[in-house]
Structures are given as C-alpha cells and as structure tokens.
Scaffold this motif. Structure first.
Motif, PDB file in Angstrom:
ATOM      1  N   SER A  83      30.183  39.916  69.916  1.00 19.66           N
ATOM      2  CA  SER A  83      29.632  39.022  70.931  1.00 19.66           C
ATOM      3  C   SER A  83      28.577  38.142  70.289  1.00 19.66           C
ATOM      4  CB  SER A  83      29.026  39.813  72.070  1.00 19.66           C
ATOM      5  OG  SER A  83      27.944  40.591  71.608  1.00 19.66           O
ATOM      6  N   GLN A  84      28.328  36.988  70.901  1.00 21.35           N
ATOM      7  CA  GLN A  84      27.355  36.064  70.378  1.00 21.35           C
ATOM      8  C   GLN A  84      25.953  36.628  70.550  1.00 21.35           C
ATOM      9  OE1 GLN A  84      28.021  33.416  68.750  1.00 21.35           O
ATOM     10  NE2 GLN A  84      30.069  32.758  69.275  1.00 21.35           N
ATOM     11  N   GLN A  85      25.138  36.514  69.523  1.00 22.69           N
ATOM     12  CA  GLN A  85      23.741  36.930  69.619  1.00 22.69           C
ATOM     13  C   GLN A  85      22.937  35.873  70.334  1.00 22.69           C
ATOM     14  OE1 GLN A  85      21.509  39.051  69.461  1.00 22.69           O
ATOM     15  NE2 GLN A  85      19.797  38.592  68.121  1.00 22.69           N
ATOM     16  N   GLY A  86      23.200  34.589  69.983  1.00 23.90           N
ATOM     17  CA  GLY A  86      22.433  33.522  70.593  1.00 23.90           C
ATOM     18  C   GLY A  86      23.287  32.703  71.541  1.00 23.90           C
ATOM     19  N   GLU A  87      22.683  32.267  72.611  1.00 20.78           N
ATOM     20  CA  GLU A  87      23.373  31.398  73.555  1.00 20.78           C
ATOM     21  C   GLU A  87      22.492  30.197  73.823  1.00 20.78           C
ATOM     22  OE1 GLU A  87      26.776  33.573  73.660  1.00 20.78           O
ATOM     23  OE2 GLU A  87      26.403  31.642  74.593  1.00 20.78           O
ATOM     24  N   GLU A  88      23.060  28.996  73.632  1.00 22.23           N
ATOM     25  CA  GLU A  88      22.296  27.787  73.852  1.00 22.23           C
ATOM     26  C   GLU A  88      22.469  27.279  75.273  1.00 22.23           C
ATOM     27  OE1 GLU A  88      24.034  28.294  71.162  1.00 22.23           O
ATOM     28  OE2 GLU A  88      23.091  27.482  69.381  1.00 22.23           O
ATOM     29  N   ASP A  89      21.474  26.572  75.692  1.00 20.85           N
ATOM     30  CA  ASP A  89      21.487  25.974  77.029  1.00 20.85           C
ATOM     31  C   ASP A  89      20.732  24.649  76.941  1.00 20.85           C
ATOM     32  OD1 ASP A  89      19.387  26.267  79.792  1.00 20.85           O
ATOM     33  OD2 ASP A  89      21.513  25.768  79.947  1.00 20.85           O
ATOM     34  N   PRO A  90      21.260  23.527  77.422  1.00 17.02           N
ATOM     35  CA  PRO A  90      22.577  23.412  78.063  1.00 17.02           C
ATOM     36  C   PRO A  90      23.708  23.351  77.033  1.00 17.02           C
ATOM     37  CG  PRO A  90      21.552  21.272  77.931  1.00 17.02           C
ATOM     38  CD  PRO A  90      20.550  22.257  77.357  1.00 17.02           C
ATOM     39  N   GLN A  91      24.931  23.403  77.488  1.00 24.38           N
ATOM     40  CA  GLN A  91      26.071  23.259  76.581  1.00 24.38           C
ATOM     41  C   GLN A  91      26.222  21.814  76.136  1.00 24.38           C
ATOM     42  OE1 GLN A  91      29.469  24.907  78.641  1.00 24.38           O
ATOM     43  NE2 GLN A  91      29.127  26.914  77.707  1.00 24.38           N
ATOM     44  N   ALA A  92      25.837  20.895  77.031  1.00 24.85           N
ATOM     45  CA  ALA A  92      25.920  19.475  76.693  1.00 24.85           C
ATOM     46  C   ALA A  92      24.725  18.767  77.293  1.00 24.85           C
ATOM     47  CB  ALA A  92      27.223  18.868  77.198  1.00 24.85           C
ATOM     48  N   LEU A  93      24.224  17.754  76.582  1.00 19.15           N
ATOM     49  CA  LEU A  93      23.037  17.011  77.003  1.00 19.15           C
ATOM     50  C   LEU A  93      23.225  15.557  76.614  1.00 19.15           C
ATOM     51  CD1 LEU A  93      20.102  17.101  78.080  1.00 19.15           C
ATOM     52  CD2 LEU A  93      19.378  17.635  75.745  1.00 19.15           C
ATOM     53  N   SER A  94      23.019  14.667  77.581  1.00 17.83           N
ATOM     54  CA  SER A  94      23.157  13.244  77.323  1.00 17.83           C
ATOM     55  C   SER A  94      21.868  12.551  77.730  1.00 17.83           C
ATOM     56  CB  SER A  94      24.338  12.671  78.113  1.00 17.83           C
ATOM     57  OG  SER A  94      24.540  11.323  77.788  1.00 17.83           O
ATOM     58  N   ILE A  95      21.250  11.811  76.793  1.00 16.75           N
ATOM     59  CA  ILE A  95      19.976  11.155  77.069  1.00 16.75           C
ATOM     60  C   ILE A  95      19.993   9.740  76.511  1.00 16.75           C
ATOM     61  CG2 ILE A  95      18.645  13.300  77.095  1.00 16.75           C
ATOM     62  CD1 ILE A  95      17.777  12.684  74.244  1.00 16.75           C
ATOM     63  N   GLN A  96      18.998   8.957  76.898  1.00 20.38           N
ATOM     64  CA  GLN A  96      18.849   7.613  76.383  1.00 20.38           C
ATOM     65  C   GLN A  96      17.997   7.649  75.113  1.00 20.38           C
ATOM     66  OE1 GLN A  96      21.322   5.948  78.859  1.00 20.38           O
ATOM     67  NE2 GLN A  96      20.083   4.559  77.612  1.00 20.38           N
ATOM     68  N   GLU A  97      18.281   6.720  74.237  1.00 23.48           N
ATOM     69  CA  GLU A  97      17.482   6.581  73.017  1.00 23.48           C
ATOM     70  C   GLU A  97      16.006   6.452  73.386  1.00 23.48           C
ATOM     71  OE1 GLU A  97      18.856   3.319  70.589  1.00 23.48           O
ATOM     72  OE2 GLU A  97      18.799   4.604  68.813  1.00 23.48           O
TER      73      GLU A  97
ATOM     74  N   GLU B  31      14.133   8.904  74.484  1.00 26.24           N
ATOM     75  CA  GLU B  31      13.748  10.064  75.284  1.00 26.24           C
ATOM     76  C   GLU B  31      13.665  11.306  74.412  1.00 26.24           C
ATOM     77  OE1 GLU B  31      15.633   8.824  79.626  1.00 26.24           O
ATOM     78  OE2 GLU B  31      16.715  10.227  78.346  1.00 26.24           O
ATOM     79  N   ASN B  32      13.044  12.335  74.961  1.00 25.64           N
ATOM     80  CA  ASN B  32      12.991  13.626  74.264  1.00 25.64           C
ATOM     81  C   ASN B  32      14.170  14.493  74.692  1.00 25.64           C
ATOM     82  OD1 ASN B  32      10.574  12.743  73.215  1.00 25.64           O
ATOM     83  ND2 ASN B  32       9.319  13.956  74.628  1.00 25.64           N
ATOM     84  N   ALA B  33      14.641  15.312  73.762  1.00 27.88           N
ATOM     85  CA  ALA B  33      15.737  16.242  74.042  1.00 27.88           C
ATOM     86  C   ALA B  33      15.241  17.660  73.819  1.00 27.88           C
ATOM     87  CB  ALA B  33      16.925  15.964  73.132  1.00 27.88           C
ATOM     88  N   THR B  34      15.497  18.513  74.794  1.00 32.06           N
ATOM     89  CA  THR B  34      15.109  19.920  74.673  1.00 32.06           C
ATOM     90  C   THR B  34      16.332  20.806  74.816  1.00 32.06           C
ATOM     91  OG1 THR B  34      12.910  19.502  75.593  1.00 32.06           O
ATOM     92  CG2 THR B  34      13.694  21.769  75.602  1.00 32.06           C
ATOM     93  N   MET B  35      16.495  21.694  73.850  1.00 34.92           N
ATOM     94  CA  MET B  35      17.583  22.662  73.875  1.00 34.92           C
ATOM     95  C   MET B  35      16.994  24.058  73.796  1.00 34.92           C
ATOM     96  SD  MET B  35      19.993  20.596  71.260  1.00 34.92           S
ATOM     97  CE  MET B  35      18.701  19.462  70.766  1.00 34.92           C
ATOM     98  N   ASN B  36      17.598  24.983  74.506  1.00 35.71           N
ATOM     99  CA  ASN B  36      17.091  26.343  74.565  1.00 35.71           C
ATOM    100  C   ASN B  36      18.101  27.325  74.000  1.00 35.71           C
ATOM    101  OD1 ASN B  36      14.650  25.669  76.219  1.00 35.71           O
ATOM    102  ND2 ASN B  36      16.252  25.026  77.648  1.00 35.71           N
ATOM    103  N   CYS B  37      17.572  28.425  73.529  1.00 32.16           N
ATOM    104  CA  CYS B  37      18.401  29.458  72.909  1.00 32.16           C
ATOM    105  C   CYS B  37      17.866  30.819  73.326  1.00 32.16           C
ATOM    106  CB  CYS B  37      18.360  29.290  71.391  1.00 32.16           C
ATOM    107  SG  CYS B  37      19.104  30.630  70.446  1.00 32.16           S
ATOM    108  N   SER B  38      18.755  31.696  73.724  1.00 29.51           N
ATOM    109  CA  SER B  38      18.342  33.069  74.022  1.00 29.51           C
ATOM    110  C   SER B  38      19.117  34.023  73.135  1.00 29.51           C
ATOM    111  CB  SER B  38      18.590  33.389  75.502  1.00 29.51           C
ATOM    112  OG  SER B  38      19.965  33.278  75.801  1.00 29.51           O
ATOM    113  N   TYR B  39      18.507  35.143  72.809  1.00 24.32           N
ATOM    114  CA  TYR B  39      19.168  36.133  71.955  1.00 24.32           C
ATOM    115  C   TYR B  39      18.911  37.525  72.514  1.00 24.32           C
ATOM    116  CZ  TYR B  39      14.449  36.449  69.969  1.00 24.32           C
ATOM    117  OH  TYR B  39      13.094  36.589  69.802  1.00 24.32           O
ATOM    118  N   LYS B  40      19.565  38.503  71.926  1.00 20.25           N
ATOM    119  CA  LYS B  40      19.582  39.813  72.573  1.00 20.25           C
ATOM    120  C   LYS B  40      18.810  40.897  71.836  1.00 20.25           C
ATOM    121  CE  LYS B  40      24.112  38.848  74.592  1.00 20.25           C
ATOM    122  NZ  LYS B  40      25.569  39.184  74.569  1.00 20.25           N
TER     123      LYS B  40
END
Lengths: 114, 113
Positions: free
Chosen positions: A1-15, A17-26
């Motif tokens: 099984s995957q140890q890490g899971e990212e959120d969101p799966q997809a992100l669309s922003i304008q040039e 802007e800031n982009a934030t991606m999250n990751c959880s692990y077990k």
C-alpha cells in the motif's frame, strides 16, 4: 500500500498564484522528500526534510512537516507556467535502515495557466 | 559530478520475449541502487533495491529480476514478458547512509504487445 497520499490529486491555478500540495503518511519516517516529474520524464529531487525539522525553504519552495499529524505540505510561491508538472511526496521509513528505500505517494498534477 | 544513465528510452517487446534494461551510475562509489515502475498516472512502485554488488532485495514478487554485477551497474531482466509488465521503468541511486535525495534516470517506456 502507498505510504504517502497527496492531496489534491489535481490542481489548476493562474500564473503568479501560490500552489499548495499536501501529503499524509502512515508510519514513522526518517525523512520526507518532494519530487517533480514533467510528463514522460524522470523525477527530479526538490527538497528533503528530516523528521526533526519542521520547515524548510529552497527558492520558491517551502515545505513543512508535522510528525504528530503525519503530514507535510509543499508550497510553491509565485507559480510559473514552467512549474506545470506532477509533484510527489516520498518517505524514507525509520525501519528502512541503510537501504533507505523511498515509498511514493500517488502525486498531485499541477497545471499553471499563463 | 554524478550522473546516471538509463537505456533504452523506449522499448516495444512482444509477449514472451526477454527483457534487459541497464542502468549505470558515474561519479560515485558504493551507491544504493533502485528500480521503480510507474503505471500511467500513478505513483512509483519499488521493484528492487541493492546496497552492494550481488545484493538484491525484491519488494514485489513478479515476473522480473534484477542483478548488480558491478558496483555502479544495475540490470532489470525478465525471461518472458507479460502484458502487465508494460510501464515506465525508472532507475535511481542515492548515497548510502546519508540523508540525500535520489537521483533518477530518464526512464524507459516499455510496451509489451
């Protein structure tokens, strides 16, 4: 099984802007790393944060780590169209010893619109 | 400086044919070496890793095998390919015992037909 899971799966922003991606692990980690992958290419290492660190910066990248919540976030500030790629978090478990094998999440596809 | 070479870049093979993918590292010694596979739109799955010559650890039992005949050479093989072996194969290395990131090769796109 995957140890890490990212959120969101997809992100669309304008040039710009800031982009934030999250990751959880077990399970307990030695360190957590973020990688970038352009379509059809190999992965490029972005940043590594150790389990005893809470925040790390590299250029326009900022990574935080909360070991109590088993989560991390990657912030890309002032995004550019060239930042369009898939971003993966990956962990080295404490139990891996000298082998240091990385376990990857499923990734976040970031699209930066010009 | 350290570099990693992986070839070929693309490969189309018939079912039942053998496979040999090669990866070499330059500019370092005693690296940890890894083979990963990536299915379309997915994360990376660790297949094999090696901490030294002749030392291979398998993470996923399957139709593939790996060998490390020299310190900086890592080979992924199969005697008979299956359709399910199709995917993007990536070789990587890291410095043993240190908290460094991985350096990945450019990958091999394998299509089994």
């Amino acid at each position: 099984s995957q140890q890490g899971e990212e959120d969101p799966q997809a992100l669309s922003i304008q040039e710009g802007e800031n982009a934030t991606m999250n990751c959880s692990y077990k399970t307990s980690i030695n360190n957590l790393q973020w990688y970038r992958q352009n379509s059809g290419r190999g992965l490029v290492h972005l940043i590594l944060i150790r389990s005893n660190e809470r925040e790390k910066h590299s250029g326009r990248l900022r990574v935080t780590l909360d070991t109590s919540k088993k989560s991390s976030s990657l912030l890309i500030t002032a995004s550019r169209a060239a930042d369009t790629a898939s971003y993966f978090c990956a962990t080295v478990l404490v139990s891996s010893g000298s082998a240091r094998q990385l376990t990857f999440g499923s990734g976040t596809q970031l699209t930066v619109l010009p | 400086s350290q570099t990693i070479h992986q070839w070929p870049a693309t490969l189309v093979q018939p079912v039942g044919s053998p496979l040999s993918l090669e990866c070499t590292v330059e500019g370092t010694s005693n690296p940890n070496l890894y083979w990963y596979r990536q299915a379309a739109g997915r994360g990376l799955q660790l297949l094999f890793y090696s901490v030294g010559i002749g030392q291979i650890s398998s993470e996923v039992p399957q139709n593939l095998s790996a060998s490390r005949p020299q310190d900086r050479q890592f080979i992924l093989s199969s005697k008979k390919l299956l359709l399910s072996d199709s995917g993007f194969y990536l070789c990587a290395w890291t410095d043993r015992g240190r908290n460094y990131g991985y350096t990945f090769g450019s990958g091999t796109r394998l299509t089994v037909v």
